[in-house]
Scaffold this active site. Sequence first.
Site, PDB file in Angstrom:
ATOM      1  N   ILE A 154      74.330  56.061 -47.015  1.00 50.21           N
ATOM      2  CA  ILE A 154      74.557  57.487 -47.299  1.00 50.21           C
ATOM      3  C   ILE A 154      76.184  57.475 -47.504  1.00 50.21           C
ATOM      4  CG2 ILE A 154      74.722  59.815 -47.473  1.00 50.21           C
ATOM      5  CD1 ILE A 154      72.003  59.741 -45.978  1.00 50.21           C
ATOM      6  N   ASP A 173      83.009  53.219 -38.321  1.00 52.55           N
ATOM      7  CA  ASP A 173      81.412  52.717 -38.077  1.00 52.55           C
ATOM      8  C   ASP A 173      81.657  52.094 -36.893  1.00 52.55           C
ATOM      9  OD1 ASP A 173      78.786  51.632 -38.174  1.00 52.55           O
ATOM     10  OD2 ASP A 173      78.743  52.645 -40.134  1.00 52.55           O
ATOM     11  N   ASP A 259      74.353  71.482 -43.384  1.00 50.04           N
ATOM     12  CA  ASP A 259      73.049  71.432 -43.997  1.00 50.04           C
ATOM     13  C   ASP A 259      72.150  71.109 -42.844  1.00 50.04           C
ATOM     14  OD1 ASP A 259      71.049  71.051 -46.103  1.00 50.04           O
ATOM     15  OD2 ASP A 259      70.969  68.910 -45.492  1.00 50.04           O
ATOM     16  N   GLU A 264      66.754  74.287 -35.858  1.00 48.55           N
ATOM     17  CA  GLU A 264      66.394  74.661 -37.214  1.00 48.55           C
ATOM     18  C   GLU A 264      65.075  75.493 -37.376  1.00 48.55           C
ATOM     19  OE1 GLU A 264      66.647  71.057 -39.456  1.00 48.55           O
ATOM     20  OE2 GLU A 264      68.687  70.800 -39.349  1.00 48.55           O
ATOM     21  N   HIS A 282      68.847  72.527 -44.647  1.00 46.14           N
ATOM     22  CA  HIS A 282      68.314  71.154 -44.415  1.00 46.14           C
ATOM     23  C   HIS A 282      67.733  70.553 -45.840  1.00 46.14           C
ATOM     24  CE1 HIS A 282      67.040  67.862 -41.268  1.00 46.14           C
ATOM     25  NE2 HIS A 282      67.272  67.136 -42.559  1.00 46.14           N
ATOM     26  N   ILE A 283      68.403  70.687 -46.821  1.00 45.51           N
ATOM     27  CA  ILE A 283      67.912  70.379 -48.156  1.00 45.51           C
ATOM     28  C   ILE A 283      68.599  68.924 -48.627  1.00 45.51           C
ATOM     29  CG2 ILE A 283      67.306  72.494 -49.019  1.00 45.51           C
ATOM     30  CD1 ILE A 283      70.179  72.711 -50.370  1.00 45.51           C
ATOM     31  N   GLY A 284      69.363  68.346 -47.659  1.00 43.25           N
ATOM     32  CA  GLY A 284      69.837  66.960 -48.193  1.00 43.25           C
ATOM     33  C   GLY A 284      68.996  66.060 -49.081  1.00 43.25           C
ATOM     34  N   ALA A 285      67.622  65.842 -48.585  1.00 36.15           N
ATOM     35  CA  ALA A 285      66.861  65.040 -49.204  1.00 36.15           C
ATOM     36  C   ALA A 285      65.883  65.543 -50.256  1.00 36.15           C
ATOM     37  CB  ALA A 285      66.005  64.140 -48.317  1.00 36.15           C
TER      38      ALA A 285
END
Length: 310
Positions: A154, A173, A259, A264, A282-285
């Site tokens: 991502i 990273d 998100d 939640e 939580h609508i990322g996907a």
Amino acid sequence: MQVSGKVLVCDAIDQKGIEVMKKSGLQVDYKPEINPDELIGSVKDYDILVVRSRTKVTKEVIDANAKMKIIARVGVGLDNIDVKYAESKGIQVINAEIAAMTAVAELVIGLMLSLARSIPRADAAIKNGKWLKKELVGIELKGRYLGIVGVGKIGKRIARIARGLNMNIIGYDIVPIDQQFVREVGLIVTDLNTLLSSSDFVTLHVPLTEDTKHMINEQRLSLMKKSVYLINTSRGEVIDEQALYNALKDGKIAGAALDVFEVEPPTDSMLVQLPNVVCTPHIGAQTYEAQELAANVIAERIIQILKGPE
Ligand SMILES: NC(=O)c1ccc[n+]([C@@H]2O[C@H](COP(=O)([O-])OP(=O)(O)OC[C@H]3O[C@@H](n4cnc5c(N)ncnc54)[C@H](O)[C@@H]3O)[C@@H](O)[C@H]2O)c1
């Protein structure tokens, strides 16, 4: 070649994946509303469990079925599954690694623009009969420094889109970042603290692990610029929400887009009510493309595993 086995789908998934499994000979029960007690009571009848994020696959669930072969997550993060325990019992745990990449990356761009131009506030004001033209002076993304924490699938997708917007990209990273990608986007590779203190936008893309829980805490928030916007579409627990609330309330950072939340749906209404916070559930996907791809990828992988090596 046909395969056999019983599949329990515990969360709502795209129907195409179910059709693929049925066509291959699998018997599929679709129970997207199943609760934890019902799951523990009925899981013993199945060889394969398919979940998204709602269903928690705990030790108890795993122990309730000695013959389980596969636990499949129609999505990316595996933090709702006790992966170590499942694997210790010889169960294969699989996920749809690339399915959400574009959906999450595009949401992040939307959230950055929402923060930079106060789009949600402008919309709410107009609907309330207010014309906030003078107050709503925003910033441009062009030339700004975007810090990406976790330069995986991502994170890389976001970097590529952000280059198209003429942003400068900083990356951190724990594993070395592929040099070809570094050259492609002109990535400035640095440590976490330097990234946090140099970025105008910080976006989080690490998995939830013992190391990343509360990775963004009071001390790390204090390193950030007063003008920074923080975006979290990874997992809620990566940020210490109390520390974030304090930083936002005291003007130590400019704003945040969330998100994902520690709980939640979020119970801490003080954080989500802040005017400099933009929230999505939580609508990322949650795109048609990502859901269809995830369900198909998982169905095909289940069939492949059951068929065994060619
Ligand atoms: N909001 C949503 O709906 C949604 C959808 C999909 C994924 N996600 C979340 O996004 C996360 C990232 O997804 P991805 O597909 O890019 O995963 P990925 O595995 O491709 O990338 C994650 C990167 O984080 C790095 N990383 C791990 N621990 C780190 C640490 N302590 N410090 C710095 N970097 C670290 C890894 O080395 C890897 O490069 C997932 O784990 C998931 O939790 C959220």
